[in-house]
Scaffold this active site. Structure first.
Site, mmCIF file in Angstrom:
data_model
loop_
_atom_site.group_PDB
_atom_site.id
_atom_site.type_symbol
_atom_site.label_atom_id
_atom_site.label_comp_id
_atom_site.label_asym_id
_atom_site.label_seq_id
_atom_site.Cartn_x
_atom_site.Cartn_y
_atom_site.Cartn_z
ATOM 1 N NE ARG A 183 -3.766 2.105 2.528
ATOM 2 C CZ ARG A 183 -3.738 2.748 3.707
ATOM 3 N NH1 ARG A 183 -3.081 2.252 4.736
ATOM 4 N NH2 ARG A 183 -4.382 3.879 3.850
ATOM 5 C CG HIS A 187 -1.723 5.147 -0.802
ATOM 6 N ND1 HIS A 187 -2.539 5.622 0.190
ATOM 7 C CD2 HIS A 187 -2.483 4.237 -1.470
ATOM 8 C CE1 HIS A 187 -3.718 5.034 0.141
ATOM 9 N NE2 HIS A 187 -3.706 4.177 -0.852
ATOM 10 C CG HIS A 234 -8.162 -4.093 -2.524
ATOM 11 N ND1 HIS A 234 -9.175 -3.212 -2.794
ATOM 12 C CD2 HIS A 234 -7.129 -3.328 -2.051
ATOM 13 C CE1 HIS A 234 -8.771 -1.976 -2.504
ATOM 14 N NE2 HIS A 234 -7.543 -2.022 -2.067
ATOM 15 C CD1 TRP A 255 -11.614 -6.271 -0.615
ATOM 16 C CD2 TRP A 255 -9.781 -5.938 0.615
ATOM 17 N NE1 TRP A 255 -11.427 -4.916 -0.483
ATOM 18 C CE2 TRP A 255 -10.321 -4.679 0.266
ATOM 19 C CE3 TRP A 255 -8.618 -5.972 1.390
ATOM 20 C CZ2 TRP A 255 -9.734 -3.471 0.650
ATOM 21 C CZ3 TRP A 255 -8.042 -4.774 1.781
ATOM 22 C CH2 TRP A 255 -8.591 -3.552 1.414
HETATM 23 FE FE1 CCH Z 1 -6.338 -0.339 -1.646
HETATM 24 N N1 CCH Z 1 -7.296 0.143 0.096
HETATM 25 N N2 CCH Z 1 -7.607 0.845 -2.678
HETATM 26 N N3 CCH Z 1 -5.297 -0.728 -3.318
HETATM 27 N N4 CCH Z 1 -5.021 -1.422 -0.541
HETATM 28 C C1 CCH Z 1 -7.009 -0.302 1.343
HETATM 29 C C2 CCH Z 1 -6.046 -1.215 1.688
HETATM 30 C C3 CCH Z 1 -5.147 -1.766 0.776
HETATM 31 C C4 CCH Z 1 -8.652 1.544 -2.169
HETATM 32 C C5 CCH Z 1 -8.974 1.706 -0.832
HETATM 33 C C6 CCH Z 1 -8.346 1.020 0.190
HETATM 34 C C7 CCH Z 1 -5.584 -0.254 -4.565
HETATM 35 C C8 CCH Z 1 -6.746 0.437 -4.935
HETATM 36 C C9 CCH Z 1 -7.656 0.947 -4.042
HETATM 37 C C10 CCH Z 1 -3.970 -2.141 -1.062
HETATM 38 C C11 CCH Z 1 -3.473 -2.053 -2.350
HETATM 39 C C12 CCH Z 1 -4.093 -1.371 -3.382
HETATM 40 C C13 CCH Z 1 -7.891 0.306 2.281
HETATM 41 C C14 CCH Z 1 -7.877 0.064 3.772
HETATM 42 C C15 CCH Z 1 -8.739 1.118 1.575
HETATM 43 C C16 CCH Z 1 -9.872 1.956 2.124
HETATM 44 C C17 CCH Z 1 -6.836 0.932 4.474
HETATM 45 C C18 CCH Z 1 -6.813 0.641 5.959
HETATM 46 O O1 CCH Z 1 -7.846 0.883 6.609
HETATM 47 O O2 CCH Z 1 -5.781 0.152 6.443
HETATM 48 C C19 CCH Z 1 -9.422 2.128 -3.246
HETATM 49 C C20 CCH Z 1 -10.667 2.987 -3.100
HETATM 50 C C21 CCH Z 1 -8.811 1.743 -4.400
HETATM 51 C C22 CCH Z 1 -9.310 2.083 -5.756
HETATM 52 O O3 CCH Z 1 -8.966 1.452 -6.734
HETATM 53 C C23 CCH Z 1 -4.502 -0.559 -5.448
HETATM 54 C C24 CCH Z 1 -4.436 -0.153 -6.918
HETATM 55 C C25 CCH Z 1 -3.570 -1.251 -4.722
HETATM 56 C C26 CCH Z 1 -2.231 -1.810 -5.125
HETATM 57 C C27 CCH Z 1 -1.931 -2.180 -6.372
HETATM 58 C C28 CCH Z 1 -3.425 -3.005 -0.034
HETATM 59 C C29 CCH Z 1 -2.283 -4.015 -0.200
HETATM 60 C C30 CCH Z 1 -4.170 -2.770 1.124
HETATM 61 C C31 CCH Z 1 -4.030 -3.460 2.475
HETATM 62 C C32 CCH Z 1 -3.183 -2.642 3.417
HETATM 63 C C33 CCH Z 1 -3.042 -3.263 4.786
HETATM 64 O O4 CCH Z 1 -2.545 -2.550 5.663
HETATM 65 O O5 CCH Z 1 -3.400 -4.413 5.003
#
Ligand code: CCH
Length: 286
Positions: free
Chosen positions: A44, A48, A171, A187
């Site tokens: 993440r 970001h 995800h 997820w």
């Molecule tokens: Fe995402 N993501 N993401 N995401 N994401 C969150 C967590 C992860 C969105 C929203 C969220 C991508 C695209 C999107 C990861 C990778 C990717 C969370 C929870 C939200 C909300 C954050 C929390 O509470 O900790 C949205 C909207 C989009 C739209 O497309 C993309 C692209 C990627 C990478 C290629 C990963 C990995 C996580 C998990 C992080 C963790 O701490 O477990």
């Protein structure tokens, strides 16, 4: 006597492989953290750092590592990523020659590969910027929205529909945290292994609105232990997105191939590289 010219240290592939290995080693160094892995939060961070890119103004992207500074570190979308940045500081201390911007993207590559994902070709060359290069808030996606918003955000970076769906398969990893985004839960049932399960579950499970006082999200009817964001669900509401979800649900190899291409592209957005040579790192299980 040596005839080698004495210049500044020029890191090569083996030096970056050492950084990769040190990241790999710290992924499961803390049993107390989430599912025992920093892997998802490092993915993440890499995303970001990169996903702020705007192809028109050519601003944002992983070059600069401006999330080190306020206001970008305080943007709502980046809540919780201090954990990832702090974890990587020990690697930076050991290899002070690497820039934060190369380190964060390389760490995401290490995390993906170590969590069973495909090889992500990567090259160095990012320079750290200063606070003046921080991007404005609002460049990263808002999970409460749907397909139009996804297209607005990802087309701005230069991605197409197929690439949006391929990226979203990340995800399969990790979870939402109520004290970060406000959303809650993972997820998939295997949040520390990259697979095409995100797409399979999206298609095969029945999903309904979760009844709670938190932000609107979906839960699986069968176990109520998994979640989907409104943006995730938009991938099957929208016909043009859905055909790619179906293709990836059927074919993990296709997902891995497309994910590797699009994740490598994400990490390179806006970076003025001086070299075309990309490194493919050995995973610890190779
Ligand atoms: Fe995402 N993501 N993401 N995401 N994401 C969150 C967590 C992860 C969105 C929203 C969220 C991508 C695209 C999107 C990861 C990778 C990717 C969370 C929870 C939200 C909300 C954050 C929390 O509470 O900790 C949205 C909207 C989009 C739209 O497309 C993309 C692209 C990627 C990478 C290629 C990963 C990995 C996580 C998990 C992080 C963790 O701490 O477990």
């Amino acid at each position: 006597s040596s005839t080698k010219p004495q210049g500044p240290f020029q890191p090569g592939k083996s030096d970056y492989q050492k950084v990769y290995n040190d990241v790999a080693e710290l992924l499961e160094s803390n049993d107390e953290y989430d599912n025992g892995s920093y892997g998802p939060v490092l993915v993440r961070l890499g995303w970001h750092a990169s996903g702020t890119y705007d192809k028109e103004s050519k601003t944002g992207g992983s070059n600069g590592a401006t999330m080190r500074f306020s206001p970008e570190s305080d943007h709502g979308a980046n809540a919780g990523l201090k954990t990832a940045r702090d974890v990587l500081q020990s690697v930076k201390d050991k290899h002070p020659w690497i820039t934060y911007s190369d380190l964060w993207t390389l760490a995401a590559v290490s995390a993906i590969q170590e969590m069973g994902g495909p090889k992500i070709p990567w090259r160095p060359g990012r320079q750290d910027g200063d606070v003046t290069a921080c991007t404005p808030d609002g460049r990263l996606p808002d999970a409460s929205k749907e397909q139009k918003h996804l297209r607005d955000i990802f087309y701005r970076m230069g991605f197409n529909d197929q690439e949006i769906v391929a990226l979203s398969g990340a995800h399969a990893l990790g979870r939402c945290h109520t004290d970060r985004s406000g959303f809650d839960g993972p997820w998939t049932f295997s949040p520390t292994v990259l697979t095409n399960d995100f797409y399979k579950l999206l298609i095969e499970e029945k999903w309904s609105w979760k009844k709670w006082s938190g932000p609107k999200q979906f839960e699986d009817v069968a176990t109520k232990s998994l979640m989907m964001l409104p943006t995730d669900m938009a991938l099957i509401k929208d016909k043009a997105f859905k055909k790619h979800v179906e293709a990836y649900a059927k074919d993990n190899e296709l997902f891995f191939k497309d994910f590797a291409d699009v994740f490598a592209k994400l990490l390179e957005l806006g970076v003025p590289f001086k070299t075309d040579e990309k490194f493919v790192f050995k995973a610890s299980t190779d």
